[in-house]
Design an enzyme around this catalytic site. Structure first.
Site, PDB file in Angstrom:
ATOM      1  N   HIS A  72       0.845  -1.203   0.000  1.00  0.00           N
ATOM      2  CA  HIS A  72       0.000   0.000   0.000  1.00  0.00           C
ATOM      3  C   HIS A  72       0.877   1.248   0.000  1.00  0.00           C
ATOM      4  O   HIS A  72       1.827   1.337   0.765  1.00  0.00           O
ATOM      5  CB  HIS A  72      -0.899   0.003   1.232  1.00  0.00           C
ATOM      6  CG  HIS A  72      -1.814   1.192   1.326  1.00  0.00           C
ATOM      7  ND1 HIS A  72      -2.802   1.446   0.405  1.00  0.00           N
ATOM      8  CD2 HIS A  72      -1.877   2.191   2.230  1.00  0.00           C
ATOM      9  CE1 HIS A  72      -3.440   2.555   0.756  1.00  0.00           C
ATOM     10  NE2 HIS A  72      -2.897   3.031   1.848  1.00  0.00           N
ATOM     11  N   THR A  73       0.547   2.172  -0.887  1.00  0.00           N
ATOM     12  CA  THR A  73       1.225   3.461  -0.944  1.00  0.00           C
ATOM     13  C   THR A  73       0.186   4.546  -0.719  1.00  0.00           C
ATOM     14  O   THR A  73      -0.929   4.453  -1.236  1.00  0.00           O
ATOM     15  CB  THR A  73       1.891   3.674  -2.320  1.00  0.00           C
ATOM     16  OG1 THR A  73       2.731   2.556  -2.593  1.00  0.00           O
ATOM     17  CG2 THR A  73       2.722   4.933  -2.353  1.00  0.00           C
ATOM     18  N   CYS A 107       1.288  -3.490  -4.435  1.00  0.00           N
ATOM     19  CA  CYS A 107       0.598  -2.205  -4.600  1.00  0.00           C
ATOM     20  C   CYS A 107       0.620  -1.811  -6.077  1.00  0.00           C
ATOM     21  O   CYS A 107       1.669  -1.867  -6.724  1.00  0.00           O
ATOM     22  CB  CYS A 107       1.306  -1.142  -3.756  1.00  0.00           C
ATOM     23  SG  CYS A 107       0.778   0.548  -4.089  1.00  0.00           S
ATOM     24  N   SER A 108      -0.516  -1.399  -6.621  1.00  0.00           N
ATOM     25  CA  SER A 108      -0.579  -1.056  -8.045  1.00  0.00           C
ATOM     26  C   SER A 108       0.286   0.158  -8.388  1.00  0.00           C
ATOM     27  O   SER A 108       0.836   0.230  -9.487  1.00  0.00           O
ATOM     28  CB  SER A 108      -2.025  -0.824  -8.484  1.00  0.00           C
ATOM     29  OG  SER A 108      -2.588   0.256  -7.769  1.00  0.00           O
TER      30      SER A 108
END
Length: 127
Positions: A72-73, A107-108
């Site tokens: 997660h960013t 994370c995308s």
């Protein structure tokens, strides 16, 4: 903490002068590479429960397999598009390289945006 020798700087922008801190995981909680920002009066969680005064990439560490999973960013909406998330991701990759650890980009932002601009870091990635 080691720094990457070549930081990605988006065209026409100054490199973000951020101090990025490594917050190792505690107990079952995730670790983070985080930069705290001058909030200009606003601080604490936003309407989604995310911090309004920091940028971070969160991770889980698999010590047995020597992998760091970036899952997660976060960048506050008013500060997106300025290269801040890239700075915290650079520190995560620098840490992984210094610790002989592979990176799993779940994370995308990391897998689709950051690594598309930093192909030199693919050598550290497990997919």
């Amino acid at each position: 903490m080691p720094r990457l020798s070549t930081a990605y700087v988006p065209q026409g922008r100054m490199p973000p002068a951020l101090e990025v801190y490594h917050v190792p995981p505690e107990g079952r909680g995730p670790g983070k590479f985080v930069a705290r920002l001058e909030a200009g009066g606003a601080s604490g969680p936003d309407e989604d429960g995310e911090p309004s005064d920091e940028v971070y990439v969160a991770y889980e560490l698999d010590r047995k397999l020597k992998r760091i999973v970036l899952f997660h960013t976060w960048t506050p909406s008013a500060l997106r598009g300025k290269g801040l998330a890239a700075r915290v991701c650079e520190e995560a990759f620098a840490w992984a390289e210094a610790n002989d650890t592979r990176v799993v980009p779940e994370c995308s932002y990391v897998s689709d945006t950051f690594l598309a601009k930093r192909k030199d870091l693919e050598r550290l990635v497990d997919r």
